[in-house]
Design a protein around this motif. Structure first.
Motif, PDB file in Angstrom:
ATOM      1  N   GLY A  64       0.798  -1.210   0.000  1.00  0.00           N
ATOM      2  CA  GLY A  64       0.000   0.000   0.000  1.00  0.00           C
ATOM      3  C   GLY A  64       0.836   1.268   0.000  1.00  0.00           C
ATOM      4  O   GLY A  64       0.289   2.357   0.113  1.00  0.00           O
ATOM      5  N   ARG A  65       2.144   1.153  -0.105  1.00  0.00           N
ATOM      6  CA  ARG A  65       2.980   2.343   0.005  1.00  0.00           C
ATOM      7  C   ARG A  65       3.378   2.892  -1.365  1.00  0.00           C
ATOM      8  O   ARG A  65       3.275   2.218  -2.376  1.00  0.00           O
ATOM      9  N   ASP A  78       6.278   0.552  -2.620  1.00  0.00           N
ATOM     10  CA  ASP A  78       7.307   0.551  -1.590  1.00  0.00           C
ATOM     11  C   ASP A  78       8.665   0.289  -2.245  1.00  0.00           C
ATOM     12  O   ASP A  78       8.739  -0.192  -3.372  1.00  0.00           O
ATOM     13  N   PHE A 221      17.657  -5.236   7.122  1.00  0.00           N
ATOM     14  CA  PHE A 221      17.754  -6.109   8.301  1.00  0.00           C
ATOM     15  C   PHE A 221      19.091  -5.901   9.022  1.00  0.00           C
ATOM     16  O   PHE A 221      19.135  -5.916  10.258  1.00  0.00           O
ATOM     17  N   TYR A 226      20.225  -7.291  12.555  1.00  0.00           N
ATOM     18  CA  TYR A 226      20.428  -8.700  12.196  1.00  0.00           C
ATOM     19  C   TYR A 226      21.898  -8.919  11.839  1.00  0.00           C
ATOM     20  O   TYR A 226      22.542  -8.083  11.234  1.00  0.00           O
TER      21      TYR A 226
ATOM     22  N   ALA B  51      14.428 -10.367  17.652  1.00  0.00           N
ATOM     23  CA  ALA B  51      14.541 -10.670  16.215  1.00  0.00           C
ATOM     24  C   ALA B  51      13.196 -10.454  15.517  1.00  0.00           C
ATOM     25  O   ALA B  51      13.150  -9.981  14.371  1.00  0.00           O
ATOM     26  N   VAL B  52      12.106 -10.814  16.207  1.00  0.00           N
ATOM     27  CA  VAL B  52      10.777 -10.614  15.621  1.00  0.00           C
ATOM     28  C   VAL B  52      10.412  -9.131  15.657  1.00  0.00           C
ATOM     29  O   VAL B  52       9.888  -8.584  14.676  1.00  0.00           O
ATOM     30  N   ARG B  54      12.387  -6.650  15.418  1.00  0.00           N
ATOM     31  CA  ARG B  54      13.136  -5.959  14.353  1.00  0.00           C
ATOM     32  C   ARG B  54      12.540  -6.248  12.986  1.00  0.00           C
ATOM     33  O   ARG B  54      12.452  -5.354  12.141  1.00  0.00           O
ATOM     34  N   ALA B  55      12.158  -7.502  12.760  1.00  0.00           N
ATOM     35  CA  ALA B  55      11.561  -7.853  11.466  1.00  0.00           C
ATOM     36  C   ALA B  55      10.266  -7.066  11.255  1.00  0.00           C
ATOM     37  O   ALA B  55      10.017  -6.530  10.172  1.00  0.00           O
ATOM     38  N   ARG B  57       9.465  -4.210  12.596  1.00  0.00           N
ATOM     39  CA  ARG B  57       9.782  -2.791  12.402  1.00  0.00           C
ATOM     40  C   ARG B  57      10.223  -2.530  10.958  1.00  0.00           C
ATOM     41  O   ARG B  57       9.760  -1.576  10.316  1.00  0.00           O
ATOM     42  N   VAL B  58      11.115  -3.372  10.440  1.00  0.00           N
ATOM     43  CA  VAL B  58      11.592  -3.179   9.065  1.00  0.00           C
ATOM     44  C   VAL B  58      10.437  -3.317   8.073  1.00  0.00           C
ATOM     45  O   VAL B  58      10.274  -2.493   7.166  1.00  0.00           O
ATOM     46  N   LEU B  59       9.603  -4.331   8.255  1.00  0.00           N
ATOM     47  CA  LEU B  59       8.608  -4.643   7.234  1.00  0.00           C
ATOM     48  C   LEU B  59       7.375  -3.757   7.339  1.00  0.00           C
ATOM     49  O   LEU B  59       6.728  -3.476   6.323  1.00  0.00           O
ATOM     50  N   ALA B  61       7.554  -0.674   7.924  1.00  0.00           N
ATOM     51  CA  ALA B  61       7.945   0.548   7.215  1.00  0.00           C
ATOM     52  C   ALA B  61       7.868   0.372   5.700  1.00  0.00           C
ATOM     53  O   ALA B  61       7.738   1.347   4.961  1.00  0.00           O
ATOM     54  N   LEU B  62       7.944  -0.879   5.247  1.00  0.00           N
ATOM     55  CA  LEU B  62       7.845  -1.133   3.804  1.00  0.00           C
ATOM     56  C   LEU B  62       6.398  -1.217   3.349  1.00  0.00           C
ATOM     57  O   LEU B  62       6.070  -0.806   2.244  1.00  0.00           O
ATOM     58  N   SER B  63       5.550  -1.844   4.180  1.00  0.00           N
ATOM     59  CA  SER B  63       4.220  -2.227   3.726  1.00  0.00           C
ATOM     60  C   SER B  63       3.158  -1.400   4.411  1.00  0.00           C
ATOM     61  O   SER B  63       3.166  -1.262   5.634  1.00  0.00           O
ATOM     62  N   GLY B  64       2.229  -0.917   3.660  1.00  0.00           N
ATOM     63  CA  GLY B  64       1.128  -0.162   4.249  1.00  0.00           C
ATOM     64  C   GLY B  64      -0.146  -0.969   4.377  1.00  0.00           C
ATOM     65  O   GLY B  64      -1.177  -0.434   4.756  1.00  0.00           O
TER      66      GLY B  64
END
Lengths: 450, 450
Positions: A64-65, A78, A221, A226, B51-52, B54-55, B57-59, B61-64
């Motif tokens: 959606g970005r 994205d 990551f 990571y 680890a979860v 962080r994943a 948080r990263v994703l 920001a990519l996906s809306g």
């Protein structure tokens, strides 16, 4: 200082993190722009291809970005998915750049990552150019370390090595330190994939595009904390050995910053297999010398074993035509050109092309080096006209000029119906090192919403 | 009918497309629920791991998008990234299921794809269970066809084979026909990756999670019309041979629909290396027989070469402890248990555990089969107590009961502080074949927004 015990990913990470714009020679900076311009034209040429339409449709439904633009298209996505789509487009015509020592197409997996991340994070033109050069350098060096066994074994080297380049370039744009950049590449090692078996299919483009996307993700990551094994590339159960090669680690790290593999990048003048290019140039030379196509009685092409193995084949479709000695002769003699139109379905099926292909025979000449070819045309009046080309246009020895890359870009831009005017795009690429952001480049590359 | 000349991807595609819920025996249907329940508990146990975090948080920001839920968390993501996060969580504790013949952890790459796509497309519980079984079956069969060379060479087989399973399962849920399902798997072949060299790092989890995501994408691209080489798996420059093995194609296709590899799935009772389990069970048996830990003078563990190679090692941290004969003895004798708490940092560093580990020696007993162990404890009063275990709890011969899997799920759920009540989740898994959608399962698995 190089430390022989420093793992490859960490040494390469240090190189990427510590190299600045001031460390790039003017020639390297200019080569980066040439690569980007060539890539942008290829991507524009495919921007409306059904393969790109489908990728956009699938990925728009996921994301959606709207952080990053798509070359030759009005949509935005994205960064990870935008890089994926731009890599599909840039690689689809098989007309992008080539690092001849590895047969890597360096720009398609790396520059889409740079473009998307630079747009997202507001990086300058010089930052984007520097990240691109460093990513492409890492990619080609990793390719050198396992060539030629890697490709021969079935790995599509543009995809398998491209993911490292995309990770390194993204890490540079994110401003990661040496260690985190090394870990980005070591994470990328666990994402390296792509098969020759799928080369003739759309899965090839998925592989190249996934390299761009996965490189971005590896760096994001790593930025988030990571970590991976420092010996992921050359370790006993690491990338190179799992893929079948004991890596020549000297190729990875010797002369970093002084000897540049990226400086050896080349650009195709014709969307045909590279070993066909000498055949095309020899035919164009004969035609320019006055040969009339109606006078052709038969054509003998001589070259080395690779030329015959790749190019002496029946032609059923456009993909065959791109690697057919017979069709390359027909195109160059009939049209005096070997552009995208000469490898399109209409011309491949043209009865005049079919008839001329039937007059061509190929034979081995072990005395000719790889990449060279001799074309001998017997005419209906009994004359024999011969031309031999050792270094075709676009080779390292006879590179495309800037003007020729511009012309190629204009021709490619006209293919897609994207409506993108190539003039401001060409201008934006040449001005990239003076741009405060990549915004002008993106604006020149995307299509207006219709 | 099987056709020997039918390429593997296409044969497997036909199997996936043509198999219905009615073709699954009650035992297979039930095994699917056991695998899902075990997986859900593992994912809940790691849901708040850094680890979860962080994943996510990263994703995020990519996906809306918010199409699919995350196990043990309040956030939602697009299907590809949700599957990625759930696969990271499910695999992180190294406590998930094992197909012992290949050492594949079948559920982590496949079920997250099923959960996300079933939620997005509104599929029923039986449709989700069927897709999961078929994906896991394809994954294990492809693993069989290249085992044991594949893993030994450096490939993390859960990731490299998981992507095929995720593609097949997604294709089933999308309703693709036989040919498109085959192409989804052939596209997945160009996305297969993951390295043993990275096994001790977070890059391992990226590999497993990417398998889930890339399998989804392969199927979505196949749905959109992308095609690949039918011989992508077994062809001369295809997946198996590039990765180093001439595949045993009979393992891929013989007895499809009658012999089920998925039926051989197993579940760990202890979050330790599988070859340690007989050591733990022997110690628990001695303790249950009345042995007091204060009476222990020394402990001799005997087993085959693999047990010694994997388990006779110094213990510096939790990861060592999971594969240490010495620590497994200490845990079982001191605590009468070998759960997550017994492999956590606090207990690994506990002076009583350190002292007991020092009393343990390991020696080869070539007469014991793989997976078996003998533990002989000499007491301070001079007695020697001995126990031998051939088939530890959780093996194919002595599987965990449903009640034991439920207990493991409750214990794992309590680890993360996610606030998820395991009781309705357990209920939802057992009721999945009567559910009109996976909605109730997702609702029971996700965390309330706090």
């Amino acid at each position: 200082m190089s430390d022989a015990s420093e793992p490859a990913a960490m040494r390469l990470g240090r190189f990427v993190a510590e190299t600045g714009w001031g460390d790039l020679t003017p020639a390297l900076r200019h080569e980066a722009k040439r690569s980007i311009l060539n890539f942008m034209g290829c991507a524009l040429g495919s921007a409306r291809d059904p393969a790109v339409d489908r990728a956009v449709r699938v990925l728009m439904a996921l994301s959606g970005r709207t952080d990053a633009g798509l070359i030759g298209r009005p949509e935005r996505l994205d960064v990870a998915n935008a890089a994926f789509v731009n890599a599909v487009a840039g690689n689809l015509l098989d007309y992008d750049d080539t690092h001849l020592a590895t047969v890597i197409h360096p720009t398609a997996p790396v520059f889409p990552a740079v473009l998307a991340i630079a747009e997202l994070r507001g990086r300058s033109g010089t930052e984007a150019l520097l990240a691109f050069v460093l990513g492409a350098e890492v990619e080609c060096r990793i390719g050198n370390s396992v060539s030629p066994g890697h490709y021969d074994r079935g790995w599509h080297i543009t995809a398998t090595c491209g993911v490292f380049g995309a990770a390194a370039a993204t890490a540079k744009l994110l401003g990661l330190d040496a260690a985190a950049t090394g870990h980005a590449m070591a994470i990328a090692a666990s994402q390296s994939a792509g098969l020759i078996e799928n080369l003739a299919t759309a899965a090839k483009n998925v592989g190249v595009a996934a390299a761009a996307r996965n490189g971005i993700l590896a760096a994001l990551f790593a930025e988030a904390g990571y970590r991976a094994s420092p010996t992921a590339i050359e370790g006993p159960r690491g990338w190179a050995i799992a893929m079948g090669d004991r890596p020549r680690t000297g190729e990875l790290t010797d002369g970093l910053g002084t000897r540049w593999e990226f400086a050896r990048n080349t650009y195709k003048p014709y969307p045909a297999g590279i070993v066909m290019h000498a055949v095309i140039d020899a035919c164009l030379e004969l035609r320019a010398g006055g040969l009339k196509v109606d006078e052709v009685s038969d054509v003998r092409v001589r070259g080395d074993a690779l030329l015959l193995a790749r190019g002496d084949r029946p032609v059923d479709n456009e993909r065959d035509a791109q690697v057919s000695i017979h069709h390359c002769v027909a195109a160059a003699l009939l049209r005096g050109a070997a552009g995208v139109a000469e490898f399109a379905a209409a011309f491949v099926a043209d009865p005049r092309a079919v008839a001329l292909r039937a007059k061509v025979t190929a034979e081995l000449d072990a005395g000719l080096p790889r990449g060279a070819a001799t074309v001998a045309v017997k005419t209906t009046s009994g004359r024999t006209l011969t031309a031999t080309v050792h270094h075709p246009l676009g080779s390292e020895q006879k590179p495309l000029s800037d003007t020729q890359i511009e012309a190629k870009t204009r021709a490619n831009a006209a293919l897609s119906g994207s409506g993108v005017d190539p003039a401001p795009l060409i201008e934006a690429v040449w001005a990239l090192d003076r741009a405060g952001s990549v915004g002008a480049l993106v604006q020149a590359a995307v299509a207006r919403r219709s």
